[in-house]
Design a protein around this motif. Structure first.
Motif, PDB file in Angstrom:
ATOM      1  N   LEU A 141      37.889  24.687  47.254  1.00 55.38           N
ATOM      2  CA  LEU A 141      37.164  25.850  46.751  1.00 55.38           C
ATOM      3  C   LEU A 141      37.521  26.180  45.303  1.00 55.38           C
ATOM      4  CD1 LEU A 141      37.677  28.060  49.922  1.00 55.38           C
ATOM      5  CD2 LEU A 141      35.565  26.903  49.274  1.00 55.38           C
ATOM      6  N   MET A 142      38.433  25.423  44.728  1.00 55.84           N
ATOM      7  CA  MET A 142      38.905  25.740  43.393  1.00 55.84           C
ATOM      8  C   MET A 142      37.831  25.564  42.326  1.00 55.84           C
ATOM      9  SD  MET A 142      41.819  27.011  43.485  1.00 55.84           S
ATOM     10  CE  MET A 142      42.146  26.984  41.719  1.00 55.84           C
ATOM     11  N   LYS A 143      36.909  24.640  42.523  1.00 51.46           N
ATOM     12  CA  LYS A 143      35.860  24.418  41.526  1.00 51.46           C
ATOM     13  C   LYS A 143      35.007  25.672  41.351  1.00 51.46           C
ATOM     14  CE  LYS A 143      31.972  21.460  40.281  1.00 51.46           C
ATOM     15  NZ  LYS A 143      31.140  20.274  40.657  1.00 51.46           N
ATOM     16  N   GLU A 144      34.584  26.251  42.461  1.00 53.25           N
ATOM     17  CA  GLU A 144      33.772  27.470  42.371  1.00 53.25           C
ATOM     18  C   GLU A 144      34.587  28.620  41.792  1.00 53.25           C
ATOM     19  OE1 GLU A 144      30.973  30.132  42.179  1.00 53.25           O
ATOM     20  OE2 GLU A 144      30.556  28.063  42.761  1.00 53.25           O
ATOM     21  N   GLN A 145      35.842  28.719  42.200  1.00 56.20           N
ATOM     22  CA  GLN A 145      36.706  29.768  41.675  1.00 56.20           C
ATOM     23  C   GLN A 145      36.889  29.613  40.164  1.00 56.20           C
ATOM     24  OE1 GLN A 145      40.323  30.136  43.881  1.00 56.20           O
ATOM     25  NE2 GLN A 145      41.061  31.896  42.738  1.00 56.20           N
ATOM     26  N   ALA A 146      37.007  28.375  39.717  1.00 52.79           N
ATOM     27  CA  ALA A 146      37.167  28.116  38.284  1.00 52.79           C
ATOM     28  C   ALA A 146      35.903  28.478  37.514  1.00 52.79           C
ATOM     29  CB  ALA A 146      37.517  26.652  38.058  1.00 52.79           C
ATOM     30  N   GLU A 147      34.733  28.205  38.104  1.00 52.26           N
ATOM     31  CA  GLU A 147      33.473  28.546  37.445  1.00 52.26           C
ATOM     32  C   GLU A 147      33.348  30.053  37.250  1.00 52.26           C
ATOM     33  OE1 GLU A 147      31.038  26.580  36.116  1.00 52.26           O
ATOM     34  OE2 GLU A 147      32.544  25.025  36.435  1.00 52.26           O
ATOM     35  N   TYR A 148      33.745  30.795  38.268  1.00 51.97           N
ATOM     36  CA  TYR A 148      33.690  32.252  38.167  1.00 51.97           C
ATOM     37  C   TYR A 148      34.713  32.748  37.153  1.00 51.97           C
ATOM     38  CZ  TYR A 148      32.896  37.025  39.879  1.00 51.97           C
ATOM     39  OH  TYR A 148      32.562  38.355  39.985  1.00 51.97           O
ATOM     40  N   GLY A 149      35.867  32.110  37.124  1.00 57.03           N
ATOM     41  CA  GLY A 149      36.890  32.489  36.157  1.00 57.03           C
ATOM     42  C   GLY A 149      36.416  32.309  34.729  1.00 57.03           C
ATOM     43  N   LYS A 150      35.617  31.261  34.487  1.00 56.94           N
ATOM     44  CA  LYS A 150      35.093  31.024  33.142  1.00 56.94           C
ATOM     45  C   LYS A 150      34.182  32.163  32.690  1.00 56.94           C
ATOM     46  CE  LYS A 150      35.200  25.967  33.440  1.00 56.94           C
ATOM     47  NZ  LYS A 150      34.361  24.737  33.515  1.00 56.94           N
ATOM     48  N   VAL A 151      33.430  32.735  33.626  1.00 56.44           N
ATOM     49  CA  VAL A 151      32.557  33.861  33.292  1.00 56.44           C
ATOM     50  C   VAL A 151      33.386  35.027  32.764  1.00 56.44           C
ATOM     51  CG1 VAL A 151      30.957  35.591  34.227  1.00 56.44           C
ATOM     52  CG2 VAL A 151      30.793  33.204  34.976  1.00 56.44           C
ATOM     53  N   TRP A 152      34.465  35.336  33.470  1.00 54.93           N
ATOM     54  CA  TRP A 152      35.317  36.459  33.068  1.00 54.93           C
ATOM     55  C   TRP A 152      36.104  36.154  31.802  1.00 54.93           C
ATOM     56  CZ3 TRP A 152      34.769  41.160  34.845  1.00 54.93           C
ATOM     57  CH2 TRP A 152      34.109  41.330  36.056  1.00 54.93           C
ATOM     58  N   GLN A 153      36.539  34.933  31.661  1.00 56.97           N
ATOM     59  CA  GLN A 153      37.268  34.544  30.458  1.00 56.97           C
ATOM     60  C   GLN A 153      36.398  34.753  29.219  1.00 56.97           C
ATOM     61  OE1 GLN A 153      38.550  30.475  30.477  1.00 56.97           O
ATOM     62  NE2 GLN A 153      39.768  30.673  28.624  1.00 56.97           N
ATOM     63  N   ALA A 154      35.140  34.349  29.309  1.00 57.74           N
ATOM     64  CA  ALA A 154      34.221  34.498  28.182  1.00 57.74           C
ATOM     65  C   ALA A 154      33.947  35.969  27.882  1.00 57.74           C
ATOM     66  CB  ALA A 154      32.912  33.770  28.481  1.00 57.74           C
ATOM     67  N   LEU A 155      33.803  36.774  28.910  1.00 62.07           N
ATOM     68  CA  LEU A 155      33.528  38.196  28.710  1.00 62.07           C
ATOM     69  C   LEU A 155      34.676  38.896  27.979  1.00 62.07           C
ATOM     70  CD1 LEU A 155      32.001  39.076  32.202  1.00 62.07           C
ATOM     71  CD2 LEU A 155      30.792  39.179  30.010  1.00 62.07           C
ATOM     72  N   PHE A 156      35.883  38.645  28.424  1.00 58.16           N
ATOM     73  CA  PHE A 156      37.044  39.287  27.796  1.00 58.16           C
ATOM     74  C   PHE A 156      37.286  38.744  26.390  1.00 58.16           C
ATOM     75  CE2 PHE A 156      37.731  41.192  31.792  1.00 58.16           C
ATOM     76  CZ  PHE A 156      38.693  42.188  31.649  1.00 58.16           C
ATOM     77  N   GLN A 157      37.035  37.450  26.209  1.00 56.04           N
ATOM     78  CA  GLN A 157      37.218  36.879  24.876  1.00 56.04           C
ATOM     79  C   GLN A 157      36.202  37.458  23.890  1.00 56.04           C
ATOM     80  OE1 GLN A 157      39.775  34.566  23.900  1.00 56.04           O
ATOM     81  NE2 GLN A 157      39.028  35.510  22.003  1.00 56.04           N
ATOM     82  N   ASP A 158      34.962  37.616  24.340  1.00 53.36           N
ATOM     83  CA  ASP A 158      33.929  38.215  23.479  1.00 53.36           C
ATOM     84  C   ASP A 158      34.295  39.646  23.116  1.00 53.36           C
ATOM     85  OD1 ASP A 158      32.488  35.889  23.572  1.00 53.36           O
ATOM     86  OD2 ASP A 158      31.038  36.591  25.066  1.00 53.36           O
ATOM     87  N   ALA A 159      34.840  40.383  24.086  1.00 49.07           N
ATOM     88  CA  ALA A 159      35.249  41.770  23.819  1.00 49.07           C
ATOM     89  C   ALA A 159      36.371  41.800  22.789  1.00 49.07           C
ATOM     90  CB  ALA A 159      35.686  42.451  25.110  1.00 49.07           C
ATOM     91  N   ALA A 160      37.293  40.868  22.900  1.00 48.93           N
ATOM     92  CA  ALA A 160      38.395  40.796  21.935  1.00 48.93           C
ATOM     93  C   ALA A 160      37.876  40.428  20.551  1.00 48.93           C
ATOM     94  CB  ALA A 160      39.428  39.778  22.403  1.00 48.93           C
ATOM     95  N   ASP A 161      36.970  39.456  20.498  1.00 49.62           N
ATOM     96  CA  ASP A 161      36.410  39.018  19.218  1.00 49.62           C
ATOM     97  C   ASP A 161      35.631  40.142  18.542  1.00 49.62           C
ATOM     98  OD1 ASP A 161      37.495  36.553  19.695  1.00 49.62           O
ATOM     99  OD2 ASP A 161      35.607  35.636  20.383  1.00 49.62           O
ATOM    100  N   ALA A 162      35.045  41.031  19.362  1.00 50.39           N
ATOM    101  CA  ALA A 162      34.264  42.139  18.813  1.00 50.39           C
ATOM    102  C   ALA A 162      35.134  43.345  18.453  1.00 50.39           C
ATOM    103  CB  ALA A 162      33.189  42.556  19.809  1.00 50.39           C
ATOM    104  N   GLY A 163      36.435  43.225  18.667  1.00 55.84           N
ATOM    105  CA  GLY A 163      37.346  44.291  18.273  1.00 55.84           C
ATOM    106  C   GLY A 163      37.582  45.363  19.317  1.00 55.84           C
ATOM    107  N   TYR A 164      37.218  45.086  20.581  1.00 54.09           N
ATOM    108  CA  TYR A 164      37.396  46.086  21.631  1.00 54.09           C
ATOM    109  C   TYR A 164      38.753  45.992  22.331  1.00 54.09           C
ATOM    110  CZ  TYR A 164      32.444  47.236  21.331  1.00 54.09           C
ATOM    111  OH  TYR A 164      31.210  47.654  20.895  1.00 54.09           O
ATOM    112  N   VAL A 165      39.534  45.000  21.973  1.00 50.43           N
ATOM    113  CA  VAL A 165      40.830  44.814  22.613  1.00 50.43           C
ATOM    114  C   VAL A 165      41.937  44.999  21.578  1.00 50.43           C
ATOM    115  CG1 VAL A 165      42.299  43.245  23.925  1.00 50.43           C
ATOM    116  CG2 VAL A 165      39.818  43.190  24.246  1.00 50.43           C
TER     117      VAL A 165
END
Length: 224
Positions: A141-165
Motif C-alpha cells: 500500500l506504500m505506493k498509494e500512500q506515497a502518491e498522497y504524500g506528494k500532494v501534501w508535500q507540494a501544497l506545503f512547499q508552495d505555501a512556503a515559497d509564497a511566504g506563508y511559512v
C-alpha cells in the motif's frame, strides 16, 4: 474435482447460476461490511465471521470473492487511501484560479477532515489501521500512500515559497503534525456533540497557527 469457487458456493449456499451483477453486488457488500468492522474493531479484531454477519452471508462464502482475510482488508484500506486522495484532489480542482497557496492548503485540510468524518468507513478504516497492518500488506500500500504524500508535500512547499511559512519551520514536521491531528479526529469526534463546521474551523485555525501570515477565522457559533 470441485473447484475452490464451487466448494465456497456449496458452503455458503450460493448457486453457481448467480449472474455477474449479483456477484458484483455481493462483493461490494462484503467490502462495505469489512470497512465497518475494521473501523470499529481494528485489524487484529476483525474476523470474517463478523464481516459475514454484517454482510448477511455465511463466512465461507467470503472465500468465493477473496482468497484470504488479509486480501480483503488490503482492498478495503487501498480503497480508503484512494478515496481520501481523490476527495482532496477534487476539492483543490474546484478552487478558483485566484486561490492563494494558503487557500489551497486550508482547502485540502478541510477536504481531508471531511473525508475522514463524513466520506465513508473506507477512509476511516484506512487511517485507523494502516499502522497496524503486517509489513507485507503495508508495503503493497506504500505506493498509494506515497502518491498522497506528494500532494501534501507540494501544497506545503508552495505555501512556503509564497511566504506563508515562517523561515526555519520544518515543512515535513509541520505537514505530519497537521495531518496527524486531523487523522485523530475520528477517535474523539461525536456527531451528537460536535458540530463538524466548528471542528473544521478549529482545524483551519490550528493550521494558520502552524503557518505564518494567516488570520484565524471566527468560530461559527462565537458571539461577536
Amino acid at each position: 474435482m470441485p473447484t475452490v469457487r464451487k466448494r465456497a458456493e456449496k458452503k455458503s449456499g450460493r448457486s453457481t447460476s448467480s449472474g455477474g451483477a449479483r456477484d458484483g453486488k455481493t462483493r461490494e457488500n462484503i467490502l462495505d461490511a469489512t470497512a465497518q468492522v475494521l473501523t470499529r474493531k481494528g485489524f487484529s479484531g476483525t474476523r470474517l465471521t463478523d464481516v459475514a454477519e454484517v454482510a448477511g452471508l455465511q463466512a465461507p462464502g467470503i472465500y468465493y470473492y477473496f482468497p484470504s482475510r488479509e486480501d480483503l482488508i488490503e482492498e478495503v484500506v487501498r480503497r480508503g487511501q484512494v478515496a481520501a486522495r481523490e476527495h482532496v484532489t477534487a476539492a483543490l480542482q474546484e478552487l478558483p484560479s485566484t486561490a492563494t497557496a494558503l487557500d489551497r492548503v486550508t482547502a485540502a485540510v478541510e477536504a481531508h477532515l471531511r473525508s475522514v468524518i463524513e466520506l465513508s468507513d473506507y477512509t476511516t478504516a484506512a487511517i485507523r489501521n494502516i499502522g497496524q497492518l503486517p509489513a507485507e500488506i503495508r508495503s503493497k500500500l506504500m505506493k498509494e500512500q506515497a502518491e498522497y504524500g506528494k500532494v501534501w508535500q507540494a501544497l506545503f512547499q508552495d505555501a512556503a515559497d509564497a511566504g506563508y511559512v515562517t523561515p526555519g519551520v520544518d515543512l515535513f514536521a509541520a505537514r505530519m503534525l497537521v495531518i496527524g491531528a486531523v487523522n485523530w479526529v475520528p477517535e474523539w469526534w461525536n456527531a451528537d456533540r460536535d458540530d463538524i463546521d466548528t471542528v473544521v474551523t478549529a482545524t483551519r485555525n490550528m493550521l494558520l497557527g502552524v503557518l505564518a501570515g494567516g488570520t484565524p477565522e471566527p468560530e461559527p457559533h462565537a458571539t461577536p
